[in-house]
Design a protein around this motif. Structure first.
Motif, PDB file in Angstrom:
ATOM      1  N   LEU A 251       0.810  -1.216   0.000  1.00  0.00           N
ATOM      2  CA  LEU A 251       0.000   0.000   0.000  1.00  0.00           C
ATOM      3  C   LEU A 251       0.843   1.267   0.000  1.00  0.00           C
ATOM      4  O   LEU A 251       0.302   2.374   0.134  1.00  0.00           O
ATOM      5  N   ASP A 252       2.141   1.127  -0.149  1.00  0.00           N
ATOM      6  CA  ASP A 252       3.027   2.285  -0.107  1.00  0.00           C
ATOM      7  C   ASP A 252       3.548   2.686  -1.484  1.00  0.00           C
ATOM      8  O   ASP A 252       4.333   3.628  -1.600  1.00  0.00           O
ATOM      9  N   SER A 253       3.120   2.000  -2.518  1.00  0.00           N
ATOM     10  CA  SER A 253       3.680   2.243  -3.841  1.00  0.00           C
ATOM     11  C   SER A 253       3.062   3.448  -4.543  1.00  0.00           C
ATOM     12  O   SER A 253       3.658   3.987  -5.481  1.00  0.00           O
ATOM     13  N   VAL A 254       1.892   3.866  -4.097  1.00  0.00           N
ATOM     14  CA  VAL A 254       1.187   4.996  -4.722  1.00  0.00           C
ATOM     15  C   VAL A 254       0.646   5.914  -3.628  1.00  0.00           C
ATOM     16  O   VAL A 254       0.086   5.417  -2.641  1.00  0.00           O
ATOM     17  N   PRO A 255       0.793   7.212  -3.778  1.00  0.00           N
ATOM     18  CA  PRO A 255       0.271   8.147  -2.776  1.00  0.00           C
ATOM     19  C   PRO A 255      -1.225   7.949  -2.541  1.00  0.00           C
ATOM     20  O   PRO A 255      -2.003   7.797  -3.485  1.00  0.00           O
ATOM     21  N   GLY A 256      -1.592   7.925  -1.275  1.00  0.00           N
ATOM     22  CA  GLY A 256      -2.990   7.824  -0.900  1.00  0.00           C
ATOM     23  C   GLY A 256      -3.516   6.420  -0.722  1.00  0.00           C
ATOM     24  O   GLY A 256      -4.595   6.230  -0.130  1.00  0.00           O
ATOM     25  N   ALA A 257      -2.786   5.418  -1.192  1.00  0.00           N
ATOM     26  CA  ALA A 257      -3.293   4.048  -1.090  1.00  0.00           C
ATOM     27  C   ALA A 257      -3.411   3.604   0.366  1.00  0.00           C
ATOM     28  O   ALA A 257      -4.418   3.013   0.766  1.00  0.00           O
ATOM     29  N   ALA A 258      -2.398   3.884   1.166  1.00  0.00           N
ATOM     30  CA  ALA A 258      -2.427   3.471   2.574  1.00  0.00           C
ATOM     31  C   ALA A 258      -3.550   4.156   3.337  1.00  0.00           C
ATOM     32  O   ALA A 258      -4.136   3.572   4.260  1.00  0.00           O
ATOM     33  N   GLU A 259      -3.860   5.394   2.962  1.00  0.00           N
ATOM     34  CA  GLU A 259      -4.881   6.154   3.681  1.00  0.00           C
ATOM     35  C   GLU A 259      -6.302   5.834   3.214  1.00  0.00           C
ATOM     36  O   GLU A 259      -7.240   5.812   4.020  1.00  0.00           O
ATOM     37  N   HIS A 260      -6.470   5.573   1.914  1.00  0.00           N
ATOM     38  CA  HIS A 260      -7.821   5.504   1.370  1.00  0.00           C
ATOM     39  C   HIS A 260      -8.225   4.157   0.777  1.00  0.00           C
ATOM     40  O   HIS A 260      -9.423   3.921   0.566  1.00  0.00           O
ATOM     41  N   ALA A 261      -7.272   3.295   0.473  1.00  0.00           N
ATOM     42  CA  ALA A 261      -7.615   2.030  -0.182  1.00  0.00           C
ATOM     43  C   ALA A 261      -7.802   0.906   0.833  1.00  0.00           C
ATOM     44  O   ALA A 261      -7.226   0.925   1.925  1.00  0.00           O
ATOM     45  N   TYR A 262      -8.603  -0.071   0.440  1.00  0.00           N
ATOM     46  CA  TYR A 262      -8.810  -1.276   1.231  1.00  0.00           C
ATOM     47  C   TYR A 262      -8.021  -2.422   0.584  1.00  0.00           C
ATOM     48  O   TYR A 262      -7.639  -2.349  -0.584  1.00  0.00           O
TER      49      TYR A 262
END
Length: 369
Positions: free
Chosen positions: A107-118
């Motif tokens: 979840l760290d490969s793209v900005p926002g994934a860790a915060e907003h993706a499941y």
């Protein structure tokens, strides 16, 4: 007596622990941060609202002689041969370590994934996503690999009210044969999945994803399946790892830097004799874990271990509960034109998944399907 510790109670870890106890005179301890065995290959079903069977690790280990410790390994000290656990003040010692720490969603490969993706990589993540989807109206699944395809298909079939989109950076089903790709496209189209190919996601937001061309795809839920990473335990411990952080092992799955450590499953960088690195998969982990423990047992008995021999046979993809795709492959995992599709393929995949649990219960059964 030799003290053998297994870190990780997933598919490979359980098999390795039980075989080590059966084939050697070592005292074997399995350390896992959960007291339940997770059928990771079924988590897309859990996300879609289906009930998974409860599999306590103690039941799977019953009668094997393996001791279960439910705790989290915080650090490995390979020089002192000690493991630092979250709930224990004092480290525990080992003579031989089997590293089966598995993998996680990247979840760290793209900005926002860790915060907003499941994610659907762990049981807790899948439960969180399932509960969130109760009120969802639209879902974007990012990642066109097997996990993404199965998740999109399962959701589309079980929730026809849900708008499901699948976004992939490349061509959909690029590892499949032409026949396999055609069936996959037909199946997803029938289920109403909106497929976006050659679309690279550069940002995840609370209201959807942004593509490389700055186009915004709206969604109230984003599911990230675009790649996996491994825990940093091996790297932090100073074990030899590759650029992905996977432990580098020799032809018997023993660490190239620390000969008292073996690596199995996703967290180990396993290669065929021709140099091909094996992909992260249950189909890889089970048979190689069996061979690793045979090599370990041979060494402890003073015998020369045999190098790992591995060949792929097929890839299994579920497309909901009533359709599937079995892509038969060459030993190097490249696709043949032969495929099995439809209801028969769905039954085939279900038989394979059930067979995996049978191997977990009886790990001497052949696992190289």
């Amino acid at each position: 007596m030799t003290r053998l510790m297994v870190v990780g109670g997933g598919y490979s870890g359980v098999v390795a622990a039980k075989l080590a106890a059966k084939w050697t005179d070592a005292t074997v301890t399995l350390i896992n941060d959960n007291d339940r065995f997770v059928e990771r290959v079924r988590l897309h079903q859990l996300v879609a609202g289906q009930q998974l069977r409860d599999l306590p690790l103690r039941d799977l280990l019953d009668g094997s002689g393996v001791e279960l410790v439910v705790d989290q390994v915080k650090a490995i000290d390979p020089e002192a041969k000690k493991l630092h656990l979250a709930l224990e003040k004092e480290p525990v010692s080992y003579d031989i370590l089997v590293y089966a720490a598995g993998s996680l969603a990247d979840l760290d490969s793209v900005p926002g994934a860790a915060e907003h993706a499941y994610s659907v990589a762990t049981y807790d993540q899948a439960v969180r996503l399932r509960d969130h989807l109760v009120d969802a109206q639209s879902v974007t699944v990012v990642g066109g690999g097997l996990t993404g395809i199965e998740t999109a298909a399962e959701l589309a079939e079980s929730r026809p009210d849900l708008k499901v989109r699948l976004v992939t950076n490349g061509v959909l089903g690029e590892t499949l044969s032409q026949r396999g790709q055609r069936h996959l496209r037909r199946a997803l189209s029938r289920l109403g999945v909106d497929v976006r190919e050659n679309a690279r996601v550069t940002e995840v937001r609370a209201d959807g994803v942004v593509l490389a061309d700055d186009h915004h795809l709206p969604a109230d839920t984003v599911i990230w399946t675009a790649g996996f990473r491994v825990p940093t335990l091996a790297r932090d411990a100073g074990l030899a790892v590759d650029h992905h952080g996977r432990m580098v092992v020799d032809e018997t799955l023993r660490s190239v830097s620390h000969p008292d450590v073996y690596g199995v499953g996703d967290a180990a960088a396993i290669r065929r004799p021709d140099g091909q690195e094996l992909r992260m998969a249950c189909a890889t982990g089970l048979p190689t874990a069996q061979q690793a423990m045979r090599a370990l047992a041979d060494r402890l008995a003073g015998r020369t271990p045999r190098p790992v021999r591995f060949r792929y046979a097929f890839q299994c993809i579920s497309l909901g509960r009533r359709d599937g795709l079995i892509q038969f492959v060459r030993p190097d995992d490249s696709p043949r034109e032969l495929v099995l599709t439809g209801r028969l393929a769905a039954l085939y995949k279900e038989a394979i998944v059930r067979g995996i649990i049978l191997v977990e219960r009886r790990p001497t059964l052949p696992a190289g399907w």
